[in-house]
Design an enzyme around this catalytic site. Structure first.
Site, short mmCIF file in Angstrom:
data_model
loop_
_atom_site.label_atom_id
_atom_site.label_comp_id
_atom_site.label_asym_id
_atom_site.label_seq_id
_atom_site.Cartn_x
_atom_site.Cartn_y
_atom_site.Cartn_z
N LYS A 187 0.83 -1.20 0.00
CA LYS A 187 0.00 0.00 0.00
C LYS A 187 0.87 1.25 0.00
O LYS A 187 0.66 2.18 -0.79
CB LYS A 187 -0.93 -0.01 1.21
CG LYS A 187 -1.89 1.18 1.25
CD LYS A 187 -2.74 1.18 2.52
CE LYS A 187 -3.69 0.01 2.56
NZ LYS A 187 -4.63 0.09 3.70
N GLU A 244 10.31 -5.51 3.86
CA GLU A 244 10.56 -6.82 3.25
C GLU A 244 10.14 -6.83 1.77
O GLU A 244 10.87 -7.35 0.91
CB GLU A 244 9.80 -7.92 4.01
CG GLU A 244 10.18 -8.05 5.47
CD GLU A 244 9.30 -7.22 6.40
OE1 GLU A 244 9.22 -7.57 7.59
OE2 GLU A 244 8.71 -6.22 5.92
N GLY A 280 -4.93 -5.12 5.74
CA GLY A 280 -4.18 -6.05 4.90
C GLY A 280 -4.72 -7.46 4.92
O GLY A 280 -4.82 -8.12 3.88
N ARG A 281 -5.09 -7.95 6.10
CA ARG A 281 -5.53 -9.35 6.19
C ARG A 281 -6.94 -9.55 5.67
O ARG A 281 -7.44 -10.67 5.62
CB ARG A 281 -5.41 -9.83 7.64
CG ARG A 281 -6.13 -8.99 8.67
CD ARG A 281 -5.69 -9.36 10.08
NE ARG A 281 -6.25 -8.51 11.11
CZ ARG A 281 -5.79 -7.32 11.45
NH1 ARG A 281 -4.74 -6.83 10.81
NH2 ARG A 281 -6.33 -6.62 12.43
N GLU A 308 -4.03 -11.95 14.41
CA GLU A 308 -3.65 -10.54 14.31
C GLU A 308 -4.83 -9.64 14.63
O GLU A 308 -4.66 -8.51 15.09
CB GLU A 308 -3.11 -10.24 12.91
CG GLU A 308 -2.38 -8.90 12.81
CD GLU A 308 -1.60 -8.74 11.53
OE1 GLU A 308 -0.37 -9.00 11.53
OE2 GLU A 308 -2.22 -8.36 10.51
N HIS A 357 -1.95 -38.22 10.88
CA HIS A 357 -0.69 -38.93 11.10
C HIS A 357 0.35 -38.00 11.73
O HIS A 357 1.55 -38.30 11.69
CB HIS A 357 -0.17 -39.50 9.77
CG HIS A 357 -1.07 -40.54 9.20
ND1 HIS A 357 -0.89 -41.89 9.44
CD2 HIS A 357 -2.17 -40.45 8.42
CE1 HIS A 357 -1.84 -42.58 8.82
NE2 HIS A 357 -2.63 -41.72 8.20
N LYS A 385 9.48 -4.47 14.65
CA LYS A 385 9.98 -3.79 13.45
C LYS A 385 10.90 -2.63 13.83
O LYS A 385 11.95 -2.42 13.20
CB LYS A 385 8.82 -3.27 12.61
CG LYS A 385 7.99 -4.36 11.92
CD LYS A 385 6.89 -3.72 11.09
CE LYS A 385 6.06 -4.75 10.37
NZ LYS A 385 4.99 -4.14 9.56
#
Length: 588
Positions: free
Chosen positions: A258, A264, A317-318, A403, A435, A554
């Protein structure tokens, strides 16, 4: 007026007292014996999906939960006591329910149709802007898939320069497709180039990666365009591994940020740009092979990108995969299928808004979660999709849920210490999980309420082996086993082994099923969990739409970065300084 703490709510205290008095002794096996109609009373079926081909109907079976009609009614009373309906109305009317950032929360607008009632924010119908960007996405996707959008050489991105070996492989591949009656038509109609030689690389992180990555894998069967790869980790091996498998002449990079400043994402984007220019040696080619999903046009233009897709600060964002952040999904699956994904979410939006609380699927799931997590104290929740295409769904929901509701302060700033908020959410695709960690689910000392997700329609069998029947049999058996347990091992079992073959049972599960996995039912499923998160946040009285908890790490990382280059000295505890010293000594 601010709500009291949940632990001070009279309905909550009734629930706690009920559990301490009788709830802890409830046994689902006895509840089913006492009421032959339990499934009918504790299940919801949505059978009015717009089109049978969209994968309906939809079933939520919550009868295998430790609830009685009395408990369920108190949970509904709790929702009303916590002003859930008022908060829901505020979200749908563009109220600024993200109070710490003074923002509306309007992911629901991203899947609205242009002729839906307006959603007005600051005097403007936001659906108009959403429709404009969707139209831009549709044209772009069609241009790329149909070869109108070309690469820097002027060729269609789907054209191939084949070696003799590749030509032979192509002929064999097409021969197999054209003689295989069971393969879906999309595979026959898709060009060889789109399947094998043309790629999209989505560079983002968090919500700009997890959502589109999960959906792209879930809709693999619907691929009609370029295969999407996803790069998120700033660890250089993630990008390097992807770049080994792509050709700069036939690759489109999507930079999803954005602000276009996410550390990153921009580090990976700059490295991808450098790799591309080393191959191409022409800065003007960037515009043909890089597009941006951003609001920071100056930064985007400085990068060399001329095609940008907008999204808005009322979308976290999510919750953003429904926006331009879903461009990679729309390119791989085609815009028509992306539209069906939005329509599935829109269907659930309308259900959540209009269905009575006692028949409202997200509300029911949320209230059960509050009962287990906040009243009883079971801190974990598992999501177990019995479809390999949904293998990334638990990881996606981890971010969406943890979050959002991993908070310890109420909307009015009160510290929460007397009850649990967001659960630890985890899971894996069945039957792999059986399993791995199901041992703990069945016999461990911790109780983990679980969602089992499945699809009734049989897929193509391989060599006559009914894979889907085996899969569904396991999906059905596991919730039954978790409920009934094995409290009286057979007399034929040696006495010393009986404690080890004891299954306590009485472990709660939900079963969520539709006819088949389609773009529509996937959209419905994701929106169901989004609204569940909203409901639980409303009951706990937390802000589900900020994420200040990610900021501190951060900030410290930015301070430490120059120290790792030997350019500064920080003031750290002995442990942190010891780790820095170890890296300085051994990392070069």
């Amino acid at each position: 007026m601010a709500l009291p703490l949940l632990s001070e709510d009279p309905v909550y205290t009734k629930l706690v007292a009920l559990y301490q008095d009788a709830g802890s002794k409830l046994d689902m096996r006895e509840l089913f014996q006492q009421d032959p109609e339990r499934f009918k009373k504790f299940s919801v079926e949505l059978d009015h999906l717009p089109c049978p081909d969209d994968g309906g109907p939809f079933l939520l079976d919550y009868s295998k939960n430790i609830v009685t009609p009395e408990i369920f009614q108190l949970l509904l009373d709790l929702a009303k006591s916590r002003k859930l309906e008022d908060k829901r109305n505020s979200m749908y009317s563009a109220g600024k329910i993200n109070t710490t950032e003074n923002r509306a929360v309007l992911h629901i607008a991203l899947r609205a149709r242009s002729d839906d009632p307006p959603i007005t924010l600051e005097g403007k119908n936001v659906i108009d802007d959403v429709t404009k960007v969707l139209n831009q996405m549709e044209k772009f996707c069609n241009d790329v898939i149909n070869g109108v959008w070309t690469g820097y050489t002027g060729k269609k991105l789907t054209e191939l320069q084949e070696s003799g070996f590749l030509q032979a492989a192509r002929k064999w591949f097409l021969a197999v497709i054209l003689t295989c009656k069971k393969l879906r038509p999309a595979a026959v109609n898709t060009s060889y180039g789109a399947w094998l030689n043309f790629f999209v690389v989505n560079i983002g992180i968090g919500g700009s990666d997890l959502g589109p990555c999960m959906v792209s894998e879930a809709l693999t069967q619907y691929q009609v365009g370029p295969k999407a790869h996803f790069v998120s980790n700033v660890d250089e091996s993630h990008l390097t591994d992807v770049l080994k498998s792509v050709n700069p002449e036939t690759t489109l990079f999507i930079i999803a940020s954005k602000t276009f400043t996410t550390q990153e994402t921009i580090a990976n984007a700059q490295s991808a740009r450098k790799w591309f220019l080393e191959k191409v040696k022409d800065d003007s080619a960037i515009a043909k092979h890089f597009v941006a999903l951003s609001t920071n046009l100056p930064k985007v233009q400085e990068f060399g990108i001329t095609t940008t897709f907008e999204f808005w600060d009322y979308v976290g964002g999510r919750y953003s995969l429904w926006s331009a952040i879903g461009l990679s999904v729309a390119l791989q699956s085609g815009f028509a299928n992306f539209r069906k994904l939005l329509d599935g979410a829109r269907f659930l939006d309308q259900h959540f808004k209009n269905a009575p609380l006692e028949k409202n699927v997200p509300v029911i799931l949320a209230l059960l979660g509050v009962w287990y997590n906040s009243v009883i104290g079971w801190e974990s929740h598992a999501v177990l999709p019995y479809d390999q295409f949904l293998s990334k769904l638990p990881a996606y929901l981890q971010q969406a849920d943890m979050e959002s509701n991993g908070k310890s302060a109420t909307l009015s700033g009160k510290r929460i210490t007397s009850f649990n908020t967001g659960p630890v959410l985890w899971g894996q695709a069945g039957t792999n999980g059986q399993h791995a960690f199901y041992q703990l689910l069945h016999q461990g000392t911790r109780i983990v309420p679980s969602d089992f997700i499945g699809f009734a329609k049989k897929k193509e069998d391989i060599s006559g082996i009914s894979h889907h029947s085996i899969l569904l049999a396991n999906l059905i058996a596991q919730p039954e086993a978790l409920m009934v347990g094995r409290t009286q091992p057979s007399a034929s079992i040696p006495e010393e082994l009986r404690p080890h073959k004891f299954f306590p049972g009485n472990r709660p599960t939900n079963v969520i099923m539709t006819k088949k996995l389609t773009p529509f039912t996937l959209g419905l499923l994701i929106a169901m969990y989004e609204h569940k998160i909203f409901v639980q946040g409303a009951i706990w009285d937390v802000n589900s739409y900020d994420q200040w908890g990610v900021e501190l790490g951060k900030e410290l990382a930015k301070a430490i970065e120059p120290e790792l280059a030997g350019q500064a000295t920080g003031n750290h505890d002995s442990s942190t300084q010891g780790i820095i010293n170890f890296i300085l000594k051994n990392g070069k």
